[in-house]
Design a protein around this motif. Structure first.
Motif, PDB file in Angstrom:
ATOM      1  N   THR A 241      44.896  29.753  41.693  1.00 32.55           N
ATOM      2  CA  THR A 241      45.061  28.890  40.518  1.00 32.55           C
ATOM      3  C   THR A 241      43.769  28.661  39.756  1.00 32.55           C
ATOM      4  O   THR A 241      43.796  28.274  38.586  1.00 32.55           O
ATOM      5  CB  THR A 241      45.617  27.521  40.942  1.00 32.55           C
ATOM      6  OG1 THR A 241      44.661  26.866  41.807  1.00 32.55           O
ATOM      7  CG2 THR A 241      46.938  27.679  41.686  1.00 32.55           C
TER       8      THR A 241
ATOM      9  N   ASN B 187      41.811  26.269  40.528  1.00 35.83           N
ATOM     10  CA  ASN B 187      41.688  24.810  40.506  1.00 35.83           C
ATOM     11  C   ASN B 187      41.320  24.339  41.913  1.00 35.83           C
ATOM     12  O   ASN B 187      42.073  24.568  42.862  1.00 35.83           O
ATOM     13  CB  ASN B 187      43.006  24.182  40.059  1.00 35.83           C
ATOM     14  CG  ASN B 187      42.896  22.682  39.840  1.00 35.83           C
ATOM     15  OD1 ASN B 187      42.150  21.988  40.531  1.00 35.83           O
ATOM     16  ND2 ASN B 187      43.650  22.170  38.875  1.00 35.83           N
TER      17      ASN B 187
ATOM     18  N   SER C  47      40.841  21.171  42.894  1.00 34.77           N
ATOM     19  CA  SER C  47      41.213  19.781  43.170  1.00 34.77           C
ATOM     20  C   SER C  47      41.955  19.656  44.493  1.00 34.77           C
ATOM     21  O   SER C  47      41.649  18.791  45.323  1.00 34.77           O
ATOM     22  CB  SER C  47      42.079  19.228  42.036  1.00 34.77           C
ATOM     23  OG  SER C  47      41.384  19.229  40.816  1.00 34.77           O
TER      24      SER C  47
ATOM     25  N   VAL D  55      35.649  17.593  40.156  1.00 34.64           N
ATOM     26  CA  VAL D  55      36.787  18.453  39.803  1.00 34.64           C
ATOM     27  C   VAL D  55      37.742  17.769  38.831  1.00 34.64           C
ATOM     28  O   VAL D  55      38.611  18.432  38.257  1.00 34.64           O
ATOM     29  CB  VAL D  55      37.567  18.907  41.061  1.00 34.64           C
ATOM     30  CG1 VAL D  55      36.712  19.791  41.936  1.00 34.64           C
ATOM     31  CG2 VAL D  55      38.108  17.714  41.844  1.00 34.64           C
TER      32      VAL D  55
ATOM     33  N   PRO E 130      37.881  21.249  36.993  1.00 38.86           N
ATOM     34  CA  PRO E 130      38.671  21.690  38.153  1.00 38.86           C
ATOM     35  C   PRO E 130      38.478  23.155  38.506  1.00 38.86           C
ATOM     36  O   PRO E 130      38.747  23.562  39.639  1.00 38.86           O
ATOM     37  CB  PRO E 130      40.115  21.408  37.724  1.00 38.86           C
ATOM     38  CG  PRO E 130      40.079  21.427  36.230  1.00 38.86           C
ATOM     39  CD  PRO E 130      38.745  20.849  35.864  1.00 38.86           C
ATOM     40  N   GLY E 131      38.006  23.955  37.563  1.00 38.94           N
ATOM     41  CA  GLY E 131      37.847  25.379  37.819  1.00 38.94           C
ATOM     42  C   GLY E 131      36.502  25.756  38.402  1.00 38.94           C
ATOM     43  O   GLY E 131      36.269  26.930  38.705  1.00 38.94           O
TER      44      GLY E 131
END
Length: 370
Positions: free
Chosen positions: A141, A143, A145, A182, A186-187
């Motif tokens: 993803t 991400n 988080s 994040v 988040p990336g």
């Protein structure tokens, strides 16, 4: 940047040195006693919170130590071993010990150096296993988080003695900082300092330096010893051992309590230690466990409202298993690739709907002319 020390790769959030002795429990007991004395002088009635009642109901650390010693001795006896290590690697399945027991085993000098080292390896292995799935999802993803949330959940679930240590606090503070970062990026992998256990895990996983679980050879040897003991006990009671749950004349040999890795070693039977009947029983138990895992993934996804949740859960479950366990349960690389493709295609469709109408739900309605 994270500096990796091969000897103690997770010392950034925990110290499991041979000379480390737990002293958090005595301090906590002394503090509780002092607090109780003050409370008795200041008030006649005190209403405790649920958290306080739970803390008071917890077993004292001396009891934990005694139970851990008894449990470890039983595990060693069942496996026919005198040490939980073999050539410096885990050779005993310690999955039945809870977090407080592992910490007791890793930190108290009443346990041998091998036992303390084994507990430290198992603690590290569990942390890595808890992050394996979320890390795989993060790679898909982009991400991070969920990865940091998983680390926070894991650390918060450790025992009170471990949470009282400065190493735990440093690691937890770093994870908290990572969670803050994040939220806005988040990336990007957070830069939460040298005490960040997530950054350490990611670095170790890239270099292949994560803790190896007990080998299939060791697990098969342990399972063979345990089965032989169960057979001997049944015969000593005048009963024939049986894998038939409904037996009325024999003793049912229940392998469902074996760990997934132990069952996998029986299913793969790399050294020819097991009979066809034993392999069949192990395969049935393992399939039951994997089926329950898939069902839980589906139910969790259905409740989440996220169309990509099921594919993410499959990716996480697949990544949390070792290659041997995946082979034993029949989870091929094609399953992983299919889950990846499902996630990618669903995400692309959601993006199209969002671009068409503001969000996935209204976008679909707009495309349908409603």
């Amino acid at each position: 940047m994270v500096a990796i020390k091969a000897a103690t790769p997770y010392s950034a959030y925990q110290s499991y040195g041979a000379a480390h002795i737990v002293n958090a429990a005595p301090r906590a007991a002394a503090t509780a006693a002092a607090s109780q004395g003050g409370a008795e002088q200041a008030a006649t009635a005190v209403t405790l919170s649920e958290a306080a009642r739970a803390a008071l109901s917890q077993q004292d650390f001396a009891t934990i130590l005694a139970e851990t010693r008894a449990s470890l001795s039983a595990l060693l006896t069942d496996a026919g071993r005198t040490s939980p290590l073999h050539n410096g690697q885990l050779a005993l399945d310690l999955s039945t010990l809870d977090q407080r027991q592992l910490y007791a085993m890793s930190s108290d000098e009443s346990f041998t150096e091998d036992e303390r080292q084994a507990a430290g390896l198992e603690m590290q292995r569990r942390f890595e296993a808890a992050l394996a799935g979320p890390a795989a999802i993060a790679r898909v993803t982009g991400n991070y988080s969920g990865l940091y949330k998983a680390a926070a959940t894991y650390l918060d679930g450790l025992g009170p003695e471990e949470r009282a240590s400065s190493d735990w606090q440093a690691g937890r503070d770093a994870v908290t900082e990572g969670l803050k970062q994040v939220q806005t990026r988040p990336g990007n992998v957070p830069d939460a300092g040298p005490s960040d256990p997530v950054a350490l895990y990611l670095a170790l996983s890239r270099t292949g330096d994560t803790v190896a679980p007990p080998s299939m050879t060791d697990m098969a040897a342990n399972a063979r010893t345990t089965l032989d003991r169960l057979y001997a006990e049944a015969k000593a009671n005048g009963k024939a051992p049986s894998f038939n749950r409904d037996t009325t004349t024999g003793t049912y040999i229940d392998v469902s309590n074996f760990s997934s890795r132990a069952l996998s070693s029986m299913v793969l039977d790399q050294d020819g230690r097991f009979s066809d009947q034993e392999v069949h029983a192990a395969r049935a138990a393992l399939q039951s466990k994997s089926g329950a895992s898939l069902l839980a993934s589906f139910q969790s996804a259905a409740k989440s409202g996220d169309p990509t949740a099921f594919s993410q859960n499959i990716i996480a479950a697949f990544s949390s298993l070792s290659p041997e366990e995946r082979e034993a349960v029949g989870w091929s690389d094609q399953l992983y690739q299919t889950a990846m493709q499902s996630y990618a295609s669903t995400t692309k469709l959601l993006d199209m709907f969002t671009q068409a109408g503001g969000n996935a739900g209204t976008g679909l309605a707009s495309l349908l002319g409603r």
